[in-house]
Design a protein around this motif. Structure first.
Motif, PDB file in Angstrom:
ATOM      1  N   LYS A  73      40.645  52.954  31.080  1.00 37.11           N
ATOM      2  CA  LYS A  73      41.019  51.751  31.840  1.00 37.11           C
ATOM      3  C   LYS A  73      41.894  52.127  33.042  1.00 37.11           C
ATOM      4  CE  LYS A  73      40.902  48.893  27.716  1.00 37.11           C
ATOM      5  NZ  LYS A  73      41.718  48.270  26.669  1.00 37.11           N
ATOM      6  N   VAL A 105      39.895  53.354  35.941  1.00 39.27           N
ATOM      7  CA  VAL A 105      39.274  52.268  36.712  1.00 39.27           C
ATOM      8  C   VAL A 105      40.277  51.700  37.713  1.00 39.27           C
ATOM      9  CG1 VAL A 105      38.297  49.940  36.576  1.00 39.27           C
ATOM     10  CG2 VAL A 105      37.612  51.680  34.911  1.00 39.27           C
ATOM     11  N   ARG A 127      39.816  51.784  41.767  1.00 34.17           N
ATOM     12  CA  ARG A 127      39.875  50.577  42.593  1.00 34.17           C
ATOM     13  C   ARG A 127      40.744  50.779  43.822  1.00 34.17           C
ATOM     14  NH1 ARG A 127      42.587  46.702  40.493  1.00 34.17           N
ATOM     15  NH2 ARG A 127      42.776  47.087  38.258  1.00 34.17           N
ATOM     16  N   ARG A 177      49.815  49.323  32.730  1.00 37.93           N
ATOM     17  CA  ARG A 177      49.027  48.937  33.903  1.00 37.93           C
ATOM     18  C   ARG A 177      49.909  48.831  35.148  1.00 37.93           C
ATOM     19  NH1 ARG A 177      43.897  47.034  33.865  1.00 37.93           N
ATOM     20  NH2 ARG A 177      42.895  46.917  31.830  1.00 37.93           N
ATOM     21  N   HIS A 227      51.640  50.876  40.272  1.00 35.85           N
ATOM     22  CA  HIS A 227      52.735  51.317  41.121  1.00 35.85           C
ATOM     23  C   HIS A 227      52.519  52.753  41.590  1.00 35.85           C
ATOM     24  CE1 HIS A 227      56.703  50.458  42.666  1.00 35.85           C
ATOM     25  NE2 HIS A 227      56.975  51.722  42.470  1.00 35.85           N
ATOM     26  N   ILE A 269      50.014  52.735  44.377  1.00 32.47           N
ATOM     27  CA  ILE A 269      50.587  52.266  45.643  1.00 32.47           C
ATOM     28  C   ILE A 269      51.423  53.371  46.283  1.00 32.47           C
ATOM     29  CG2 ILE A 269      52.155  50.591  46.697  1.00 32.47           C
ATOM     30  CD1 ILE A 269      51.337  48.684  44.387  1.00 32.47           C
ATOM     31  N   SER A 323      31.916  37.567  40.962  1.00 34.32           N
ATOM     32  CA  SER A 323      32.179  37.816  39.544  1.00 34.32           C
ATOM     33  C   SER A 323      30.900  37.973  38.723  1.00 34.32           C
ATOM     34  CB  SER A 323      33.040  36.688  38.974  1.00 34.32           C
ATOM     35  OG  SER A 323      32.371  35.471  39.136  1.00 34.32           O
ATOM     36  N   PHE A 340      43.910  42.785  47.790  1.00 34.81           N
ATOM     37  CA  PHE A 340      42.895  42.185  46.908  1.00 34.81           C
ATOM     38  C   PHE A 340      43.046  42.701  45.472  1.00 34.81           C
ATOM     39  CE2 PHE A 340      38.719  42.043  44.882  1.00 34.81           C
ATOM     40  CZ  PHE A 340      38.357  40.725  45.094  1.00 34.81           C
ATOM     41  N   TYR A 352      46.390  41.324  43.935  1.00 32.43           N
ATOM     42  CA  TYR A 352      46.424  39.880  43.660  1.00 32.43           C
ATOM     43  C   TYR A 352      45.364  39.462  42.635  1.00 32.43           C
ATOM     44  CZ  TYR A 352      46.665  34.865  44.411  1.00 32.43           C
ATOM     45  OH  TYR A 352      46.810  33.522  44.224  1.00 32.43           O
ATOM     46  N   VAL A 353      44.149  39.835  42.893  1.00 31.82           N
ATOM     47  CA  VAL A 353      43.042  39.322  42.073  1.00 31.82           C
ATOM     48  C   VAL A 353      42.913  40.081  40.753  1.00 31.82           C
ATOM     49  CG1 VAL A 353      40.550  38.909  41.996  1.00 31.82           C
ATOM     50  CG2 VAL A 353      41.811  38.553  44.126  1.00 31.82           C
ATOM     51  N   LEU A 354      42.983  41.389  40.808  1.00 30.48           N
ATOM     52  CA  LEU A 354      42.660  42.169  39.614  1.00 30.48           C
ATOM     53  C   LEU A 354      43.887  42.614  38.817  1.00 30.48           C
ATOM     54  CD1 LEU A 354      39.804  44.300  41.151  1.00 30.48           C
ATOM     55  CD2 LEU A 354      39.593  42.268  39.735  1.00 30.48           C
ATOM     56  N   ASP A 355      45.036  42.709  39.472  1.00 33.07           N
ATOM     57  CA  ASP A 355      46.221  43.156  38.737  1.00 33.07           C
ATOM     58  C   ASP A 355      47.268  42.071  38.549  1.00 33.07           C
ATOM     59  OD1 ASP A 355      45.351  45.811  38.259  1.00 33.07           O
ATOM     60  OD2 ASP A 355      45.672  46.233  40.375  1.00 33.07           O
ATOM     61  N   GLY A 356      46.991  40.881  39.049  1.00 36.15           N
ATOM     62  CA  GLY A 356      47.829  39.733  38.703  1.00 36.15           C
ATOM     63  C   GLY A 356      49.169  39.638  39.395  1.00 36.15           C
ATOM     64  N   LYS A 415      56.679  44.593  47.162  1.00 34.75           N
ATOM     65  CA  LYS A 415      56.204  45.960  46.890  1.00 34.75           C
ATOM     66  C   LYS A 415      55.775  46.688  48.156  1.00 34.75           C
ATOM     67  CE  LYS A 415      55.924  46.476  42.275  1.00 34.75           C
ATOM     68  NZ  LYS A 415      56.718  47.530  41.674  1.00 34.75           N
ATOM     69  N   ARG A 467      38.637  38.593  51.146  1.00 36.19           N
ATOM     70  CA  ARG A 467      37.612  37.747  50.518  1.00 36.19           C
ATOM     71  C   ARG A 467      36.447  37.530  51.487  1.00 36.19           C
ATOM     72  NH1 ARG A 467      39.569  35.403  45.831  1.00 36.19           N
ATOM     73  NH2 ARG A 467      41.763  34.837  45.764  1.00 36.19           N
TER      74      ARG A 467
END
Lengths: 450, 185
Positions: B28, B31, B35, B72, B77, B80, B109, B131, B134-138, B147, B163
């Motif tokens: 995981k 992945v 990304r 995660r 982090h 980044i 999706s 992206f 925000y979208v995949l790591d919440g 950050k 998007r």
């Protein structure tokens, strides 16, 4: 969050791709080396801490001994010169003076009486009161127990006068301090009254200077660090083809305290604590990629052919695609300086060349730093996630302390010094721990505690 | 799923426990790194960095939250950090993607994970970063702004642009199988 985003996130929560096997071995290796490095640094820290504590305790012990006179453990010398005959006795005062029946004590008493008779001879009459005080003082165990040399020539009035002059010119503290130059009375506690009776000229002369056994110094200063990091890399991302980073020293200020002890042999030792703040300027210059920007522009045109302005903007961006970022980095640290010096005395000055060690501990950093390896991807976020990461360095220090004596207990000091790095360790902070020579100039105010 | 006893042992430095945690989470985590990374080699380096951080700081995990969630965040982090300075990214104005007309857009999706990865891989770094976060790591925009040292509005606009760009990719139906293979292999 949108429903679509939730679905997307859910998809990736359980999705996995097996990484190559060698990644684990690399991780394992790094964890092992980190632990070894940490162990090494922990050992250095322990040694440094113990050395600092021993140094401070030594200074405290020496200071305590001289101030209070309680539980003194210094030995003292008694030297009697009587014509060609010379006797040198050493005794531990705390153990032996109190034992009146000890051989040393009996000698001491005898010596004191010999001096007494000597004084009687010079003056032509006996001052019993003074002599009693002298003997009492000489054998008293609550007197200052600095090394004492009784230098006395029964046969020479001239010598006595020379000694008197030495006493005055030595400008020692007439109340308590007996140094080799002034200990002609063979005692450890000379009051001004005693001194005036024996040497009347004292009362008319001003004693201007103290030879302090230990001192406290408050200092502030600046450092120059000959440091400039440059890193270059190419093809950073879609928007850049070239990237230069430099990091230059800007300023370093510091301040702290030192406690020092002057030994009779003119050697001295000092230890203390100081805080420093270093500032560096990080400058990153990015050159935009004409080719890749142009691609994006074409893409935009393809999607939205009715909007030529977008294309124009993209081209304009390419033409002016040089970007600068400037960040001032700040590093805060404490240091534990320890130094040993030798003092040369001049009428108003003390010149003290010294060598020592300066161990620094990182307290806090902020900002960003360049990487010496030159890879932009390895640019470090200095303490972005943890501003208190371990950092330690140890420098060898050498320099000259110049003290100008203001009065009997105060002096202004000017101290040029050089610090040469020996050890450095950090997890992520470069500037503090880069092995760079430092040139410093400190201005201090020294106060002799007696 | 790693149980608390294994985490406790790992916190005490037990190598076997550390390996168990690695084996459980490595897929995981990889992945996540894929990304964020531009190249597979970078993703491997990120993975390495992230796990070193996880095991160095594992004592800080206090069992109050989800262990995998904690890992995660550490991994993100690390990614980044690896990507480098964000100020520069912030200074770059991306070309505008306004008024995009995407007829019958495919819902992202509904694509497979591999296809989505391939699309994300095509995004410019700045878009991809926001992206992903925000979208995949919440992360919310305030967290992203903190950050990345950017403003919240910049974060929002980057997300919107990301998007739109993804939609444009979908409308052109340009998911290239070769790209997917390049990432995964």
């Amino acid at each position: 969050m949108r429903e679509q985003d939730r679905k997307l996130k859910g998809k990736f929560q359980q999705f996995s791709i097996v990484p190559p096997e060698d990644v684990w071995y690399k991780i394992e290796q790094r964890l092992s080396s980190k632990q070894r490095g940490l162990f090494f640094i922990q050992e250095i820290q322990k040694i440094n801490f113990i050395a600092s504590m021993v140094g401070l305790l030594l200074i405290m012990w020496l200071s305590y001994d001289r101030i209070s006179g309680e539980q003194p453990s210094n030995s003292y010398n008694m030297e009697i010169t009587n014509g060609a005959e010379s006797v040198n006795h050493k005794a531990n005062k705390s153990e032996e003076i109190q034992d009146a029946n000890s051989p040393v004590e009996s000698i001491f008493r005898k010596d004191a009486k010999e001096q007494l008779s000597g004084i009687t001879d010079w003056n032509g009459s006996t001052n019993t009161k003074i002599n009693d005080r002298i003997v009492k003082s000489a054998i008293s165990d609550d007197a200052d127990t600095e090394n004492s040399i009784v230098s006395f020539d029964k046969n020479g009035m001239e010598d006595l006068k020379i000694n008197e002059n030495e006493f005055v010119n030595s400008k020692e503290n007439y109340n308590n301090i007996i140094t080799p130059e002034v200990s002609i009375l063979g005692m450890h506690n000379v009051s001004i009254q005693d001194a005036q009776v024996v040497f009347p000229s004292i009362s008319s002369k001003r004693i201007t200077k103290l030879k302090n056994q230990y001192y406290l110094e408050v200092f502030t200063g600046a450092e120059y660090i000959s440091r400039k990091l440059e890193a270059k890399s190419s093809e950073y991302n879609d928007f850049a083809v070239n990237r230069n980073e430099t990091e230059k020293f800007v300023s370093s200020i510091q301040g702290g305290v030192l406690i020092g002890v002057n030994f009779p042999s003119k050697w001295n030792i000092a230890a203390g604590l100081n805080y420093s703040n270093e500032t560096y300027l990080f400058n990153a210059k990015l050159n935009a990629s004409r080719w890749k920007t142009a691609l994006i522009a074409v893409d935009t045109l393809f999607v939205n052919p009715q909007n030529p302005e977008i294309v124009y903007k993209s081209i304009q961006y390419t033409e002016t695609g040089v970007l600068n970022t400037k960040v001032y980095n700040s590093l805060h640290s404490i240091q534990l300086p320890v130094k040993v010096g030798y003092t040369f005395s001049l009428p108003k000055f003390r010149i003290n060349p010294f060598v020592g060690l300066n161990t620094g501990y990182l307290l806090y950093t902020r900002g960003q730093v360049a990487n010496t390896k030159g890879s932009s991807q390895n640019i470090q976020y200095a303490h972005e996630d943890n501003p208190y990461k371990l950092g330690i360095n140890m420098n060898a220090t050498t320099g000259i302390s110049l003290a100008y004596l203001l009065n009997s207990s105060m002096a202004i000091t000017l101290e040029p010094q050089v610090q040469i790095p020996i050890i450095s360790y950090t997890e992520s902070t470069y500037p503090l721990l880069e092995k760079q020579t430092r040139y410093g100039l400190r201005l201090g105010l020294r106060y002799g505690l007696r | 799923m790693v149980d608390n006893n294994i985490i406790l042992l790992a916190q005490q430095g037990n190598r076997k426990a550390i390996k168990v945690i690695y084996d459980d989470f490595a897929g995981k985590a990889f992945v996540i790194c894929l990304r964020y990374a531009k190249r597979r080699e970078d993703a491997e380096d990120m993975l390495q960095e992230g796990f070193v951080k996880i095991f160095q700081n594992i004592k800080q995990f206090d069992f109050k939250g989800n262990f995998e969630g904690w890992m995660r965040r550490v991994m993100v982090h690390a990614c980044i950090r690896f990507l480098g300075k964000i100020e520069i990214y912030n200074d770059i104005e991306q070309p505008e993607f306004t008024n995009l007309k995407t007829n019958t857009p495919t819902i992202i999706s509904e694509l497979s994970e591999m296809e989505i990865l391939a699309l994300i891989e095509k995004l410019p770094n700045g878009y991809k970063l926001v992206f992903n976060m925000y979208v995949l790591d919440g992360y919310d925009h305030a967290e992203i702004a903190a950050k990345l040292s950017i403003t919240e509005s910049t974060s929002r606009s980057q997300l919107v642009k990301a998007r739109r760009m993804l939609q444009s990719f979908l409308s052109k139906n340009n998911i290239e199988p070769q790209t997917v293979l390049k990432i995964v292999e």
